[in-house]
Write a protein that holds these residues in place. Sequence first.
Motif, PDB file in Angstrom:
ATOM      1  N   LEU A  45       0.833  -1.205   0.000  1.00  0.00           N
ATOM      2  CA  LEU A  45       0.000   0.000   0.000  1.00  0.00           C
ATOM      3  C   LEU A  45       0.866   1.253   0.000  1.00  0.00           C
ATOM      4  O   LEU A  45       0.618   2.198  -0.764  1.00  0.00           O
ATOM      5  CB  LEU A  45      -0.881   0.014   1.254  1.00  0.00           C
ATOM      6  N   GLN A  46       1.863   1.252   0.853  1.00  0.00           N
ATOM      7  CA  GLN A  46       2.730   2.424   0.974  1.00  0.00           C
ATOM      8  C   GLN A  46       3.484   2.676  -0.326  1.00  0.00           C
ATOM      9  O   GLN A  46       3.665   3.827  -0.740  1.00  0.00           O
ATOM     10  CB  GLN A  46       3.734   2.225   2.109  1.00  0.00           C
ATOM     11  N   ALA A  47       3.919   1.564  -0.967  1.00  0.00           N
ATOM     12  CA  ALA A  47       4.679   1.710  -2.198  1.00  0.00           C
ATOM     13  C   ALA A  47       3.783   2.149  -3.346  1.00  0.00           C
ATOM     14  O   ALA A  47       4.158   2.965  -4.186  1.00  0.00           O
ATOM     15  CB  ALA A  47       5.368   0.391  -2.537  1.00  0.00           C
ATOM     16  N   ARG A  48       2.579   1.601  -3.349  1.00  0.00           N
ATOM     17  CA  ARG A  48       1.669   1.882  -4.443  1.00  0.00           C
ATOM     18  C   ARG A  48       1.040   3.264  -4.308  1.00  0.00           C
ATOM     19  O   ARG A  48       0.821   3.956  -5.287  1.00  0.00           O
ATOM     20  CB  ARG A  48       0.591   0.779  -4.447  1.00  0.00           C
ATOM     21  N   HIS A  59      -4.459  -6.663  11.769  1.00  0.00           N
ATOM     22  CA  HIS A  59      -5.491  -7.003  10.796  1.00  0.00           C
ATOM     23  C   HIS A  59      -6.532  -5.908  10.675  1.00  0.00           C
ATOM     24  O   HIS A  59      -6.841  -5.439   9.578  1.00  0.00           O
ATOM     25  CB  HIS A  59      -6.163  -8.320  11.167  1.00  0.00           C
ATOM     26  N   THR A  60      -7.066  -5.475  11.801  1.00  0.00           N
ATOM     27  CA  THR A  60      -8.117  -4.462  11.778  1.00  0.00           C
ATOM     28  C   THR A  60      -7.599  -3.172  11.151  1.00  0.00           C
ATOM     29  O   THR A  60      -8.260  -2.573  10.298  1.00  0.00           O
ATOM     30  CB  THR A  60      -8.570  -4.154  13.214  1.00  0.00           C
ATOM     31  N   ARG A  61      -6.414  -2.766  11.583  1.00  0.00           N
ATOM     32  CA  ARG A  61      -5.895  -1.476  11.129  1.00  0.00           C
ATOM     33  C   ARG A  61      -5.593  -1.475   9.644  1.00  0.00           C
ATOM     34  O   ARG A  61      -5.910  -0.515   8.921  1.00  0.00           O
ATOM     35  CB  ARG A  61      -4.633  -1.124  11.915  1.00  0.00           C
ATOM     36  N   ILE A  62      -4.992  -2.543   9.173  1.00  0.00           N
ATOM     37  CA  ILE A  62      -4.622  -2.570   7.756  1.00  0.00           C
ATOM     38  C   ILE A  62      -5.863  -2.755   6.889  1.00  0.00           C
ATOM     39  O   ILE A  62      -5.972  -2.171   5.813  1.00  0.00           O
ATOM     40  CB  ILE A  62      -3.555  -3.656   7.503  1.00  0.00           C
ATOM     41  N   THR A  63      -6.818  -3.550   7.375  1.00  0.00           N
ATOM     42  CA  THR A  63      -8.073  -3.674   6.635  1.00  0.00           C
ATOM     43  C   THR A  63      -8.735  -2.306   6.493  1.00  0.00           C
ATOM     44  O   THR A  63      -9.234  -1.957   5.414  1.00  0.00           O
ATOM     45  CB  THR A  63      -9.021  -4.649   7.351  1.00  0.00           C
ATOM     46  N   ASP A  64      -8.737  -1.553   7.577  1.00  0.00           N
ATOM     47  CA  ASP A  64      -9.323  -0.211   7.527  1.00  0.00           C
ATOM     48  C   ASP A  64      -8.635   0.655   6.479  1.00  0.00           C
ATOM     49  O   ASP A  64      -9.296   1.391   5.733  1.00  0.00           O
ATOM     50  CB  ASP A  64      -9.208   0.464   8.904  1.00  0.00           C
ATOM     51  N   LEU A  65      -7.326   0.508   6.443  1.00  0.00           N
ATOM     52  CA  LEU A  65      -6.552   1.300   5.483  1.00  0.00           C
ATOM     53  C   LEU A  65      -6.939   0.936   4.047  1.00  0.00           C
ATOM     54  O   LEU A  65      -7.145   1.812   3.202  1.00  0.00           O
ATOM     55  CB  LEU A  65      -5.064   1.031   5.722  1.00  0.00           C
ATOM     56  N   PHE A  66      -7.044  -0.372   3.803  1.00  0.00           N
ATOM     57  CA  PHE A  66      -7.437  -0.828   2.469  1.00  0.00           C
ATOM     58  C   PHE A  66      -8.842  -0.328   2.124  1.00  0.00           C
ATOM     59  O   PHE A  66      -9.107   0.111   1.000  1.00  0.00           O
ATOM     60  CB  PHE A  66      -7.396  -2.360   2.395  1.00  0.00           C
ATOM     61  N   LEU A  67      -9.737  -0.400   3.088  1.00  0.00           N
ATOM     62  CA  LEU A  67     -11.110   0.039   2.848  1.00  0.00           C
ATOM     63  C   LEU A  67     -11.135   1.532   2.509  1.00  0.00           C
ATOM     64  O   LEU A  67     -11.876   1.956   1.614  1.00  0.00           O
ATOM     65  CB  LEU A  67     -11.974  -0.251   4.085  1.00  0.00           C
TER      66      LEU A  67
END
Lengths: 128, 645
Positions: B453-456, B478-486
Amino acid sequence: MADIKEPGFKTSDTLAALAQVFQSYSEQEKKAQIKKTNGIFELRVNNGGKEAVWTIDMKKEGTIYKGEAKPKPDVTILLSDDTFSQLAEGKIDGQKAFLTGKLKTKGNMMLATKLDGLLKTARTKAKL
Amino acid sequence: MSLQGLISGSECALPANPLSQVLKHTEGDRSLQQDRVAGPSSSRLHHLPGTSSGVLEPDAALARSFFDAHPQGVFPGPSMPRFNIPPPEVSRLPDAGASTLQRSWADMNSIQDGVEHIRTEGAWAAEFGIRTQTGMAGPSIPQQARADFEQRSYTSNGLYGANQMGMYGVNPNYGSMYNTLPGYGLGSTPLMEQQDKGKGKSRESDFDAAFAEATASLSSLNVGEEKTIELSASVVEQIPGSEVGDAGSKQVDSDFRTYWDSLGTSDVAPPPEDLAKWEAEFNQLMSSRREDSDMLDYGESMQNAWESGLGDYGEEPRSEAVTRFDDEGLPIFSDFPFDQQNKYMGASTSSQSLLDQAKALLAQNGSLSEASLMIEAAIQKGELGEGGYEAWVLLGETRNMDEREETGMQALAEGVKRAQEVGAAPAGMLSLAISYTNESYDRAAHTMLLRWLQARFPSLAVPEETLQSIKNSAWDSHTRITDLFLEVARSQHAQGIVDPDVQIGLGVMFYTRGDFDRAKDCFEAALSMRPQDYLLWNRLGSCLSNGNKPEEALGAYREALSLRPTYTRAIYNVGVACLNIGAHQEAIEHFLSALAMQDSTGAEKSEQLWFTLRRAFIAMGRSDLAEQAKARPKVDVFRQAGFDF
């Protein structure tokens, strides 16, 4: 396999499957798995009324059997039948179950955290 | 559960059933007391004449209930004296045993009410039955009495032994006892009370005295005649008929003989010099055992050290090494294990570079094993492709498609590392994250997805806690990164964009959590943009399969295989779906055909495929074939067993 089953326990299905997995290991794989886990787990599973006991020996023989651990377990894990299936399905991990009081241990607690990893191998999963 | 929590500490916690606790505690009590006086004698106890001469369990139970119900049932004597009288020696025990004993004691008293209740209810009838039968039962009664006495009373092994010896030593007394004490037999109340007290007294005071005496000298058989009488009296008293004939005496005599013999070989009360000898032997034994275990531990730890460190480059680094992780959960790999007999390592015959040949082969739906060998050779010859990472990433992806996850993951990790070094960061990261997911390295998968995500999206603001969370646990991250993706997916959606890669990443996040329904939605969204991507079809299938919809999964796999017939992983997954449905025959045939495909190149075959094949054999009840498969024969062998692939 039949000697692992216990009516009224979802746990026994998972463990029977796990026993199959153990059975399918070659000597080498079994040794690797034993080295990775290196513990004897005694599971005391309660399904709301009854308690059933199984032992996963991943230290000496690499076997599963019903009943108390012989020799004595490195860790005894007390949990409910439901918690066990959640653990096996990966819906909850051992650490979380422990912290929320769904899983109690006697003995080497760190070893208990290896249980869910072990249980995951019970199900042959499709791969992405 | 709660009761257990109340009455016991952690080390004596037991199953929730309070009755089983009672049993446990009574047992524990007895053994402790016996241990104190007579050493580790609980096993020996079972060889005592009384119990060994075949007292049937029902008989023993009857006798037990008879004696237990006695005091509070018929007579107004003190109830259950042996529970209520705290033995003085308990408090005198100096060591840790004392506290355990006292705790058990307390537990016992707290549970006792219940026990008494049960006992009195059930035992009354039994008791009366016994009392009427006793006349006829004759000689068996003393045995029952003795058995009960041994198992139940405080009177330890040692004391009992000493007294019994005394008793038999003054045999004339013994004989006369039966005759001269008819009153006991009638069981009149005052006498019983007296007896109860006598029992209690004998327990309390005679315990230590008798023990001391017994230890001091075995030879003085006529010690403590009073005690003998008391004990005999209590035994005799418990035979209401008091008509024990010669047969009884003889049996008792032979019992005595065996007891005497067992005493001779036992450590119950040896003379002082024997005691010293025994102690020396015991110490020797114990220390030798300790040494043994020390040696064992030492050996084990040496072995562990060897295998976890030095042994890593050993024969089978891939499957044998215990994987270690860095603090972000990424597995640490050893060097990539190149195929030793790679036919492409020889001089090149083609003008084309090996890497290009491999790409061409892949584009033509060629053999994956073949292609991965070519890429390996290319890497070894220094053809690393674009940016020095391309070949590695390609090798990893090819191996993963070929269902050789572990080496594939390793190659991908190498490729990703190189790509990051040259600033081409996102390359290979998604594939690597998926590879981690397949091996259940959840934390590593999360780390890799976050890096992707950071690279893209370099402009994306990543909260500090999210970066930290990877170092904690997979549940936090898991929760935090999922939130980021969302967040990313929503902002794209607002702009009317569907980014398949973001959808794949989000899908993998859901997948690691076991949320297969949502993962399926993500892969479907990605497929809507790339309908020809066989990888995505396979991933969709796996979400369905692991989400307990193996039948639907088969449809997705069929799509994948129609786009890419040599896709080993999809074939494997079809096999897994069949296995989960219970279609073992079909599952095995699919695994075998996948193995046969790998076989054609002579390259190493997939561990996973062999393993799952064996598992399918066992599920089918053909452990003979599973054993056969352990040797990894040519797969054609299994055609003879009726498998068509």
